[in-house]
Motif scaffolding. Sequence first.
Motif, PDB file in Angstrom:
ATOM      1  N   ALA A  15      36.232 -59.587 -73.726  1.00 16.04           N
ATOM      2  CA  ALA A  15      35.945 -60.062 -75.081  1.00 16.04           C
ATOM      3  C   ALA A  15      35.147 -61.352 -74.942  1.00 16.04           C
ATOM      4  O   ALA A  15      35.604 -62.302 -74.316  1.00 16.04           O
ATOM      5  N   LEU A  16      33.961 -61.346 -75.522  1.00 13.70           N
ATOM      6  CA  LEU A  16      33.005 -62.443 -75.404  1.00 13.70           C
ATOM      7  C   LEU A  16      32.844 -63.127 -76.755  1.00 13.70           C
ATOM      8  O   LEU A  16      32.583 -62.463 -77.753  1.00 13.70           O
ATOM      9  N   ARG A  17      32.987 -64.433 -76.780  1.00 14.11           N
ATOM     10  CA  ARG A  17      32.872 -65.197 -78.027  1.00 14.11           C
ATOM     11  C   ARG A  17      31.548 -65.946 -78.050  1.00 14.11           C
ATOM     12  O   ARG A  17      31.254 -66.753 -77.159  1.00 14.11           O
ATOM     13  N   SER A  18      30.758 -65.705 -79.100  1.00 14.79           N
ATOM     14  CA  SER A  18      29.492 -66.402 -79.272  1.00 14.79           C
ATOM     15  C   SER A  18      29.744 -67.775 -79.892  1.00 14.79           C
ATOM     16  O   SER A  18      30.835 -68.048 -80.400  1.00 14.79           O
TER      17      SER A  18
ATOM     18  N   PHE B 234      28.196 -58.527 -72.940  1.00  8.81           N
ATOM     19  CA  PHE B 234      26.973 -59.323 -73.063  1.00  8.81           C
ATOM     20  C   PHE B 234      25.817 -58.490 -73.603  1.00  8.81           C
ATOM     21  O   PHE B 234      25.062 -58.959 -74.464  1.00  8.81           O
ATOM     22  N   VAL B 235      25.664 -57.285 -73.120  1.00 13.69           N
ATOM     23  CA  VAL B 235      24.567 -56.426 -73.584  1.00 13.69           C
ATOM     24  C   VAL B 235      24.723 -56.125 -75.074  1.00 13.69           C
ATOM     25  O   VAL B 235      23.745 -56.162 -75.829  1.00 13.69           O
ATOM     26  N   LYS B 236      25.942 -55.861 -75.508  1.00 14.25           N
ATOM     27  CA  LYS B 236      26.174 -55.636 -76.935  1.00 14.25           C
ATOM     28  C   LYS B 236      25.789 -56.861 -77.745  1.00 14.25           C
ATOM     29  O   LYS B 236      25.121 -56.767 -78.777  1.00 14.25           O
ATOM     30  N   ALA B 237      26.191 -58.045 -77.287  1.00 16.09           N
ATOM     31  CA  ALA B 237      25.906 -59.284 -78.013  1.00 16.09           C
ATOM     32  C   ALA B 237      24.410 -59.566 -78.057  1.00 16.09           C
ATOM     33  O   ALA B 237      23.856 -59.858 -79.129  1.00 16.09           O
ATOM     34  N   VAL B 238      23.754 -59.472 -76.930  1.00 16.91           N
ATOM     35  CA  VAL B 238      22.319 -59.759 -76.875  1.00 16.91           C
ATOM     36  C   VAL B 238      21.543 -58.754 -77.716  1.00 16.91           C
ATOM     37  O   VAL B 238      20.603 -59.123 -78.425  1.00 16.91           O
TER      38      VAL B 238
END
Length: 138
Positions: free
Chosen positions: A35-38, A65-69
């Motif tokens: 789980a990545l938080r921007s 990361f790929v999903k976020a970017v």
Amino acid sequence: MSALTNDQIEELITKSLDAREFSYSPYSKFRVGAALRSVDGKIFQGCNVENASYGGAICAERTAFVKAVSEGHLRFVAIAVSCDFNHYITPCGICRQFMNEFGKNLEIFFVNDDRTYKRAILADLLPYAFGPEILPGK
């Protein structure tokens, strides 16, 4: 000391544990969630996705990361990583390099199955990193 509140850390932990459920890991049976938080507070979940051609697999961290970017986010504050085993896992080398593209000060939480965690900063896991600041034009 984390830049996140306890509630924000707990939310990342929960989302990383939930993301494991979507892991496609028929070969290793090693389910990983991330789980990545921007910086704006949005959380992107990722899981590992294996492939019969082993080199075609992608780790949970890079999936997040790929999903976020791909949704326009480039700045991040923290990522939580969990697996099914009762020990703390750390990102592999390629994930560390991949994450370094987006900042050396990323907080990483290694989440145990019982929700306990250890914390590190990416720069400590990837000393002397090669990053975008080294390339011309940056």
